[in-house]
Design a protein around this motif. Structure first.
Motif, PDB file in Angstrom:
ATOM      1  N   ILE A  68      19.833  22.698 -41.939  1.00  0.00           N
ATOM      2  CA  ILE A  68      19.235  23.613 -40.967  1.00  0.00           C
ATOM      3  C   ILE A  68      20.093  23.558 -39.707  1.00  0.00           C
ATOM      4  O   ILE A  68      20.200  22.537 -39.035  1.00  0.00           O
ATOM      5  CB  ILE A  68      17.785  23.186 -40.639  1.00  0.00           C
TER       6      ILE A  68
ATOM      7  N   TYR B 112      26.976  17.705 -48.775  1.00  0.00           N
ATOM      8  CA  TYR B 112      25.541  17.986 -48.701  1.00  0.00           C
ATOM      9  C   TYR B 112      25.301  19.408 -49.209  1.00  0.00           C
ATOM     10  O   TYR B 112      26.154  20.286 -49.075  1.00  0.00           O
ATOM     11  CB  TYR B 112      25.033  17.868 -47.259  1.00  0.00           C
ATOM     12  N   ASP B 113      24.126  19.649 -49.750  1.00  0.00           N
ATOM     13  CA  ASP B 113      23.760  20.988 -50.225  1.00  0.00           C
ATOM     14  C   ASP B 113      23.622  21.908 -49.020  1.00  0.00           C
ATOM     15  O   ASP B 113      22.764  21.675 -48.160  1.00  0.00           O
ATOM     16  CB  ASP B 113      22.454  20.905 -51.010  1.00  0.00           C
ATOM     17  N   PRO B 114      24.445  22.968 -48.915  1.00  0.00           N
ATOM     18  CA  PRO B 114      24.409  23.830 -47.731  1.00  0.00           C
ATOM     19  C   PRO B 114      23.071  24.549 -47.551  1.00  0.00           C
ATOM     20  O   PRO B 114      22.699  24.878 -46.435  1.00  0.00           O
ATOM     21  CB  PRO B 114      25.525  24.850 -47.963  1.00  0.00           C
ATOM     22  N   SER B 115      22.342  24.763 -48.631  1.00  0.00           N
ATOM     23  CA  SER B 115      21.057  25.464 -48.498  1.00  0.00           C
ATOM     24  C   SER B 115      19.998  24.584 -47.823  1.00  0.00           C
ATOM     25  O   SER B 115      19.010  25.089 -47.295  1.00  0.00           O
ATOM     26  CB  SER B 115      20.557  25.924 -49.871  1.00  0.00           C
ATOM     27  N   LYS B 116      20.189  23.278 -47.812  1.00  0.00           N
ATOM     28  CA  LYS B 116      19.210  22.374 -47.207  1.00  0.00           C
ATOM     29  C   LYS B 116      19.554  22.020 -45.754  1.00  0.00           C
ATOM     30  O   LYS B 116      18.764  21.374 -45.079  1.00  0.00           O
ATOM     31  CB  LYS B 116      19.112  21.090 -48.024  1.00  0.00           C
TER      32      LYS B 116
ATOM     33  N   ASN C 257      31.321  20.544 -50.749  1.00  0.00           N
ATOM     34  CA  ASN C 257      30.111  20.456 -49.936  1.00  0.00           C
ATOM     35  C   ASN C 257      29.404  19.159 -50.313  1.00  0.00           C
ATOM     36  O   ASN C 257      28.695  19.088 -51.320  1.00  0.00           O
ATOM     37  CB  ASN C 257      29.201  21.656 -50.181  1.00  0.00           C
TER      38      ASN C 257
END
Length: 143
Positions: A136, A130-134, A128
Motif C-alpha cells: 500500500i 514482495y507481492d506488489p498487489s499487497k 518483486n
C-alpha cells in the motif's frame, strides 16, 4: 600506616599480623643468619593447649586438613575434580549445546529453498521480492 588501615575494622591489625607471619620463605637455610620455619612460627602464647600452626607441622600445607597425607590427597582430589573434570565436562557440554539462534537451521533451510528454485528453473530471488498487489503506497497528497 596501621592507624590509617585500622578504619577497616578492629580485626584488621590481627589479619595483618597473620598475613605477615605466613609470608615466610620455605627454602632451606643457606647458612648463618637464616631462620628455620619452626623458629619463625613458635606456638602461640595465647593458646592454652600449645597448638602449633599448620605451616610448622606441614610446610606444604594446602588448607584441606591438618594431617599432611590427607591434606595432599584432598588437594589433589579437589584440583582433579575442580579443574580437570570441570574443563572436560564443561567443554563437552558447551560443544553439544543446541544451535544458538538457529543459525545452522536457517542456513540449511536456505540451501533447500535454493535447490528447490534451481530445480523449478526459477531465479533465486524474484524481481518483486514482495507481492506488489499487497503493498500500500501513500497517495500524492499524503507525501
Amino acid at each position: 600506616m596501621l592507624t590509617r588501615l585500622s578504619r577497616f575494622g578492629p580485626a584488621f591489625p590481627r589479619l595483618l599480623r597473620q598475613t605477615q607471619a605466613r609470608c615466610v620463605s620455605q627454602s632451606k637455610p643457606s647458612g648463618a643468619g637464616s631462620a628455620a620455619v619452626t623458629d619463625l612460627h613458635a606456638p602461640s602464647a595465647a593458646s592454652a593447649h600449645g597448638e602449633v600452626s599448620p605451616y610448622v607441622k606441614n610446610p606444604d600445607y594446602h588448607g584441606f586438613s591438618d594431617d599432611p597425607a590427607v591434606d595432599e590427597w584432598n588437594m589433589r582430589i579437589g584440583f582433579f575434580f575442580g579443574i580437570s573434570v570441570a574443563l572436560v565436562i564443561g567443554g563437552t557440554f558447551i560443544h553439544y549445546l543446541p544451535d544458538n539462534g538457529m543459525r545452522k537451521w536457517a542456513r540449511r533451510e536456505a540451501e533447500l529453498v535454493i535447490q528447490q528454485r534451481e530445480r523449478d528453473g526459477l531465479p533465486l530471488i524474484g524481481e518483486n521480492y514482495y507481492d506488489p498487489s499487497k503493498i500500500i503506497l501513500p497517495s500524492k497528497g499524503q507525501e
